[in-house]
Design an enzyme around this catalytic site. Structure first.
Site, PDB file in Angstrom:
ATOM      1  N   ASN A 272     -22.113 -21.284 -10.803  1.00 22.49           N
ATOM      2  CA  ASN A 272     -22.365 -20.196 -11.740  1.00 22.49           C
ATOM      3  C   ASN A 272     -23.518 -19.281 -11.353  1.00 22.49           C
ATOM      4  OD1 ASN A 272     -20.342 -21.518 -13.057  1.00 22.49           O
ATOM      5  ND2 ASN A 272     -21.660 -22.430 -14.615  1.00 22.49           N
TER       6      ASN A 272
ATOM      7  N   THR B  49     -15.433 -22.184  -8.789  1.00 25.08           N
ATOM      8  CA  THR B  49     -15.867 -23.450  -8.199  1.00 25.08           C
ATOM      9  C   THR B  49     -15.146 -23.736  -6.886  1.00 25.08           C
ATOM     10  OG1 THR B  49     -16.435 -24.392 -10.354  1.00 25.08           O
ATOM     11  CG2 THR B  49     -15.989 -25.939  -8.570  1.00 25.08           C
TER      12      THR B  49
ATOM     13  N   SER C 163      14.797  11.174   4.027  1.00 27.89           N
ATOM     14  CA  SER C 163      15.980  10.769   3.280  1.00 27.89           C
ATOM     15  C   SER C 163      16.979  10.088   4.185  1.00 27.89           C
ATOM     16  CB  SER C 163      16.628  11.995   2.630  1.00 27.89           C
ATOM     17  OG  SER C 163      17.847  11.645   2.008  1.00 27.89           O
ATOM     18  N   SER C 164      17.693   9.130   3.612  1.00 23.39           N
ATOM     19  CA  SER C 164      18.772   8.469   4.343  1.00 23.39           C
ATOM     20  C   SER C 164      20.095   9.207   4.167  1.00 23.39           C
ATOM     21  CB  SER C 164      18.925   7.028   3.837  1.00 23.39           C
ATOM     22  OG  SER C 164      19.247   7.036   2.449  1.00 23.39           O
TER      23      SER C 164
END
Length: 477
Positions: free
Chosen positions: A151, A110, A327-328
């Protein structure tokens, strides 16, 4: 409350509804009922304007209803024209920022329907020469929502929007399939080892592997297109529960006719409007098709991650385009980030499919009030799948290269070559050779000659990898 990107002057207009009065900033085309929804539903933080196709479809529905009501003499032609012009502007993308209701909401849609009704009514008022909020001249409920209920208007708009969105997904899928075909052709000459249960099986070409990916995805085009046709049956004219209360007897057919013309889709009026108002079977079927596509994409991405694993301690048969440091802490590491993100999209699609299933089952009597979460989940699935397929194609598939020598070396060193000798030496002898090769580290080729089971010429003909990637007649000489 400023929750949009709309600049506010501080001026307001007074609106009212069942619950009382509220001051609405004059810049807002939506009104009091939309504001109630904004106050109530801080759920997904995904607003209607995140999915422009839904706004476009809502405009289609409201224009079709206005045209039918005008033809039946129920709506003043001037008001119908103003509504039509407002809907046309919505289809052009104007006023998207005014669709601010959360996709996940109570009330069976609604709030979505009223957001559309209010925006269209207030824009129509401007086109008629009035101020926003002067609803005596064009009212969100009395005029824009005439002969409708949430609806029938809401699910019809959803079906139209989803049908178009799935068409867009099919277009992205076709482009991805073409990319796999291109790699299939590029890698057609590269011999590699096929694997079953992650163990050496028999030789194939890398091109055959990529062509198989293209083939399995091609199957999904028909699945998606077949299921989206379920969306073409609509329940406009059903109003509240399918009985058509407050609608003219000719309205349903006339509105459906106008919607066919507006959308270009082969829409048809549902045979049983009460069934159509409560049934969510079309959503379940389309969700299932999207899930099936997601599962296949995820399997392919699993394969790509395996085939590119290494580079020194894995299969290393292909190279995925490097997209970012992986990767760090580990210098030089590059991860398969594109297949990984597609895997995660697939997991989300599979989860959303379960949500859609449960929400569909939760329908009660003449309406399924859980449609908003079904709709949100379906639009999210399509959006993510389209983005995932485009990303996979652009940032991964087109840039894949092959390590041809690695592939060939694995074939010649593989015990899987013994399968080709089975028709000539028998299963028992071939098993003995495989076992001895495993224990000794020798190759199948050398062991056959060592045991004088075949001549070198016979063996060469049978064990050429190029001769083992297609069906062939048994070599007798």
């Amino acid at each position: 409350m400023d929750f949009t990107d709309i600049k506010l002057s501080g001026k307001t207009r007074r609106e009212h509804d069942l619950l009382g009065e509220m001051d609405i900033p004059v810049e807002y085309y939506f009104g009091v009922q939309t504001m109630r929804a904004v106050e109530n539903f801080h759920i997904s933080r995904v607003r209607l304007n995140f999915f422009p196709q839904l706004i476009r479809a809502l405009a289609d529905v409201k224009q079709g209803a206005a045209a039918a009501n005008r033809d039946l003499g129920l709506l003043d032609p001037q008001i119908a024209d103003a509504i039509t012009r407002a809907c046309e502007e919505l289809r052009e993308g104007k006023f998207n920022e005014q669709f601010v209701v959360d996709m996940v909401q109570g009330g069976a849609g609604t709030s979505t329907n009223m957001n559309a009704n209010e925006v269209i009514a207030n824009r129509a008022l401007e086109l008629l020469g009035h101020e926003k909020g002067e609803y005596q001249y064009c009212h969100p409920n009395n005029h824009v929502n005439l002969s409708q209920s949430t609806n029938d208007a809401y699910p019809t708009a959803v079906r139209i929007a989803l049908a178009r969105s799935i068409d867009g997904a099919v277009a992205s899928l076709r482009e991805l399939i073409a990319a796999f075909h291109a790699k299939g052709e590029e890698f057609a000459h590269i011999i590699k080892m096929g694997r079953t249960q992650l163990q050496d099986a028999v030789p194939m070409t890398l091109g055959q592997e990529f062509e198989a990916y293209a083939a399995t995805l091609t199957e999904e085009i028909d699945r998606l297109q077949t299921n989206l046709r379920l969306f073409y049956e609509i329940n406009m004219g059903a109003t509240a529960i399918g009985t058509g209360i407050n609608a003219d007897p000719d309205y349903a057919e006339l509105c459906t006719k106008h919607l066919r013309e507006i959308t270009g889709l082969p829409l048809t009026k549902a045979t049983n409007m009460i069934e159509a108002t409560s049934d969510t079977g079309a959503f379940i079927m389309n969700s299932s098709a999207l899930k099936r596509l997601a599962v296949k994409l995820s399997k392919i991405c699993n394969d790509l991650r395996l085939l590119s694993s290494g580079p020194r301690c894995g299969l290393n048969e292909i190279n995925l385009p490097p997209r970012q440091p992986g990767s760090s802490i580990m210098p030089g590491k590059v991860n398969p980030v594109i297949p990984e993100v597609v895997n995660q999209v697939a997991f989300s699609v599979i989860g959303n499919d379960l949500t859609i299933t449960l929400a569909s089952e939760a329908g009660q009597l003449e309406l399924n009030v859980m449609e908003p979460i079904i709709v949100h989940s379906l639009f999210e699935n399509i959006e993510m799948l389209v983005n995932a397929m485009n990303t996979l194609r652009e940032k991964c598939i087109v840039g894949i290269t092959a390590n041809a020598e690695v592939c060939r070396r694995m074939v010649y060193n593989s015990i899987g070559l013994v399968t080709a000798l089975n028709p000539y030496l028998g299963y028992e002898t071939s098993t003995m050779l495989a076992k001895e090769a495993l224990q000794s580290g020798k190759g199948i080729y050398d062991l056959v000659l060592e045991h004088k089971l075949m001549s070198e010429e016979e063996l060469h003909k049978i064990l050429q990898p190029e001769n083992m990637v297609h069906p062939r007649k048994k070599i007798t000489e």
